[in-house]
Enzyme design. Structure first.
Site, short mmCIF file in Angstrom:
data_model
loop_
_atom_site.label_atom_id
_atom_site.label_comp_id
_atom_site.label_asym_id
_atom_site.label_seq_id
_atom_site.Cartn_x
_atom_site.Cartn_y
_atom_site.Cartn_z
N CYS A 2 0.82 -1.21 0.00
CA CYS A 2 0.00 0.00 0.00
C CYS A 2 0.86 1.26 0.00
CB CYS A 2 -0.97 0.05 1.18
SG CYS A 2 -2.14 -1.30 1.25
N ARG A 27 3.82 -0.05 -4.79
CA ARG A 27 3.53 -0.65 -3.48
C ARG A 27 2.17 -1.34 -3.45
NH1 ARG A 27 6.86 1.30 0.61
NH2 ARG A 27 5.32 0.63 2.12
N TRP A 74 -2.85 -2.49 -1.79
CA TRP A 74 -2.57 -3.91 -2.01
C TRP A 74 -3.46 -4.66 -1.03
CZ3 TRP A 74 -0.89 -8.26 0.60
CH2 TRP A 74 -0.47 -9.33 -0.20
N ASN A 100 -1.74 1.57 5.82
CA ASN A 100 -0.85 0.55 5.25
C ASN A 100 -0.49 -0.39 6.39
OD1 ASN A 100 1.11 -0.97 3.92
ND2 ASN A 100 2.71 0.55 4.28
N GLY A 101 -0.76 -1.67 6.24
CA GLY A 101 -0.45 -2.61 7.30
C GLY A 101 -1.58 -3.59 7.52
N GLU A 485 16.90 -17.45 -8.68
CA GLU A 485 16.54 -16.06 -8.98
C GLU A 485 16.01 -15.92 -10.39
OE1 GLU A 485 16.05 -11.90 -8.66
OE2 GLU A 485 16.01 -13.57 -7.25
N LYS A 489 12.22 -14.55 -11.30
CA LYS A 489 11.94 -13.40 -12.16
C LYS A 489 10.91 -13.77 -13.23
CE LYS A 489 13.81 -10.39 -10.13
NZ LYS A 489 13.41 -11.22 -9.05
N GLU A 492 7.42 -14.23 -11.62
CA GLU A 492 6.89 -12.97 -11.09
C GLU A 492 6.25 -12.11 -12.16
OE1 GLU A 492 9.34 -11.21 -7.34
OE2 GLU A 492 10.46 -11.36 -9.19
N HIS A 508 16.68 -36.47 -9.49
CA HIS A 508 15.89 -36.89 -8.34
C HIS A 508 14.45 -36.39 -8.40
CE1 HIS A 508 19.38 -38.52 -6.17
NE2 HIS A 508 20.05 -37.53 -6.75
N LYS A 607 5.84 -4.11 -3.93
CA LYS A 607 7.29 -3.97 -3.77
C LYS A 607 7.75 -4.21 -2.35
CE LYS A 607 11.36 -2.91 -5.38
NZ LYS A 607 12.01 -3.85 -6.32
#
Length: 612
Positions: A2, A27, A74, A100-101, A485, A489, A492, A508, A607
């Site tokens: 947020c 955000r 968000w 926000n929270g 990573e 990416k 995402e 395996h 973010k």
């Protein structure tokens, strides 16, 4: 999570709020809203969608007013829709707030308020908070500031808040616990935001709120208190941020801009800290804690997402060059599993924003256990930078794309410098090898520029696999975290399912997935396990799989068997992750763009993860 903005002054508030929300949209971007105060009258507009949708929604309305608040969401509690969008109004209209929270005990508070006659129109925890403040305000017949402070004592969870009281419309009240808030100080005006990006174009004088701070702001005065009513003296800091850093420039997306900024961001991270002439590495934020760091019994590195991948590379670095045992932990698991922490342990917390809720909680837990706790983060004045006993800033600059790129390589650069410095002080790393590392580290920016020149090649290969549904990424040693990573990416920003594995683990289980429709990305520069990775590639090819290989420039063996090759310049093995990750970032970027995805604002992500 947020984005919050607020303004109080003598200028029209709406343009400042909308501009600020656009800068904070990374955000959260499920819904957006604003409230402006004009001659004591409060006007609120909000809707589902992005800030651009809010602009369309308010078009033609009277937006006059020199005090206001804005929010881009968000979603946590409740679907992203018009009703659940912020700002939220209390039942009787005395309070309007943005948040926000997360209020963890909202259900219990809500039930108590329902018994006292309150009704709720949204699914959010924020409406509960608005009604709680109002109830205390009316029942206690107290000021808005007192009602806010008393209400927050009953809240369990995290919050960054900006609050309007309809009965006291000449002020804004801001409060923080666990979610960042910064106040910009202008000439007869104040700016409030979740971070400094919306503020820097107006002023560079700021005050960062600490946990349990409450700010009462009028046009000509900032009063700072604790929720316990202890007056505080605001600590004014100067922003080290350029407005040009938060614009896209000539790039189509922030993510592409930030990928191409990596030669500079890596150089900025080691600039002034590494000297080839003096053959030294100097990290000022570690000076006072260096003796304990050098004599650490164990290093525990904690992080989330991309920062966790950087931590894995740090594990290889510290164990090889400093010979200190390392454990890498997800911060979200570390804080809940009652970990064993010794007083001679060193805990390193990694976070781009420095506000990641799980990581910050783990930092506090480690400090309570008596360990030395250090931070690696990108944001000056962030929660982790203040909660730790030392650390190193990355100097990556603002990262606006939700999917981290330059912050990751800056984090790895810091971990590399730390490992080399400690290894030298422990006499594990000899002078000549230490000098070689310093020399090679300083060559990395130019080598990354060389990789970036091949952008059209990565784009061409991306076009061949834009319709793939799955990818596998393989790497050994230092390149296993790079594989993780690279896979992260891709998933995402393109929403393609991708998984990273140690190459030896392919047999395996994952090998069962390989067929002619499965692209397999193999990170395979020349190292001690080169022959083994060649064998892994042959195993993939024998089952009809497609191989995209990242190899050292001039490689002949893998080039003959792989379907596609991305070449990177030769460097020391321990530095190679900083090169091999670049083609993977660009591959993911181009695939996502070709699939029509919003690469800067991928769905369901934000973010700065400031809630659990």
């Amino acid at each position: 999570m947020c984005g919050i903005v607020g303004y109080i002054g003598n200028k029209p508030a709406y343009p400042i709020l909308i501009s600020g929300l656009k800068k904070l949209e990374y955000r959260g971007y499920d819904s957006a809203g604003i409230s402006v105060i004009d001659d004591g009258k409060i006007k609120t507009f909000k809707c589902k969608g992005k800030v651009s949708d809010l602009e369309k929604h308010v078009k033609g309305n009277d937006l006059k007013g020199d005090i206001g608040i804005g929010h881009t969401r968000w979603a946590t509690h409740g679907a992203p829709n018009d009703i659940n969008a912020h700002p939220h109004k209390s039942q009787n209209g005395h309070f309007i707030l943005i948040h926000n929270g997360i209020v963890e005990n909202y259900a219990r508070l809500k039930n108590k308020l329902i018994k006292r006659g309150y009704q709720f129109s949204t699914e959010t925890d924020t409406e509960v908070l608005a009604n709680l403040i109002e109830y205390i305000y009316l029942y206690g017949k107290i000021s808005a500031e007192q009602a806010v402070r008393f209400a927050l004592k009953k809240v369990i969870g995290a919050y960054g808040l900006v609050i309007i009281c309809a009965d006291e419309p000449e002020q804004l009240i801001a409060a923080r616990k666990g979610s960042p808030l910064v106040i910009g100080i202008g000439d007869g005006e104040y700016f409030i935001a979740s971070d400094a990006t919306p503020i820097v174009e107006h002023t560079k004088s700021v005050v960062y709120l600490n946990d349990n701070d409450v700010a009462i702001i009028t046009k000509d005065k900032l009063t700072l208190k604790t929720i316990g009513n202890i007056k505080l003296t605001p600590k004014i800091q100067t922003l080290d941020l350029d407005i040009g850093e938060i614009n896209k420039g000539d790039f189509e997306h922030f993510m592409l801009k930030e990928i191409f900024e990596q030669p500079r961001s890596i150089q900025d991270t080691f600039r002034g800290r590494v000297s080839k002439e003096r053959n030294t590495i100097h990290l000022g934020g570690l000076h006072e804690v260096m003796p304990k760091l050098v004599n650490a019994r164990r290093i525990i590195i904690i992080g989330c997402g991309t920062s966790w991948h950087a931590a894995l590379i740090g594990e290889y670095l510290f164990e090889e060059f400093a010979r200190i045992p390392v454990e890498v932990e997800y911060a979200s698991e570390f804080r809940y599993r009652n970990p064993v922490i010794y007083v001679d342990d060193v805990v390193i917390a990694i976070s781009q924003s420095g506000e990641t809720a799980d990581t910050l909680a783990a930092v506090n837990q480690a400090r309570e256990a008596g360990a030395l706790v250090l931070g690696i983060c990108n944001v000056v004045g962030s929660g982790i930078s203040r909660a730790t006993q030392g650390g190193v800033y990355t100097h990556a600059g603002p990262e606006m794309g939700v999917a981290s790129t330059k912050a990751f390589t800056a984090q790895v650069t810091v971990l590399t410098m730390m490992a080399m410095l400690i290894g030298r002080k422990r006499f594990i790393l000899g002078e000549k090898k230490y000098e070689k590392f310093i020399s090679e580290l300083q060559k990395l920016p130019s080598k990354i520029e060389e990789i970036l020149k091949n952008n059209d090649h990565y784009k061409k290969i991306a076009g061949l696999y834009v319709n793939s549904n799955n990818f596998i990424y393989l790497g050994r040693g230092y390149f296993f975290p790079v594989a993780l990573e690279g896979a992260l990416k891709l998933k995402e920003i393109s929403y393609i399912h991708a998984e990273g594995y140690p190459a030896a683990e392919m047999k395996h289980g994952p090998i069962a997935l390989i067929d002619e429709n499965m692209p397999v990305v193999v990170i395979a520069p020349k190292d001690d396990s080169y022959e083994k990775i060649v064998s892994n590639i042959q195993e993939v090819k024998a089952r009809g799989g497609i191989v995209i290989a990242v190899v050292t420039k001039g490689d002949k063996t893998i080039s003959e068997i792989a379907d596609h090759v991305f070449e990177v310049p030769s460097t020391l093995l321990a530095l190679a992750p900083l090169l091999t990750v670049i083609p993977l970032q660009l591959l993911s970027y181009h695939i996502a763009v070709m699939r029509g995805c919003n690469v800067d604002q991928p769905r369901n992500l934000a973010k700065s993860v400031t809630v659990e």
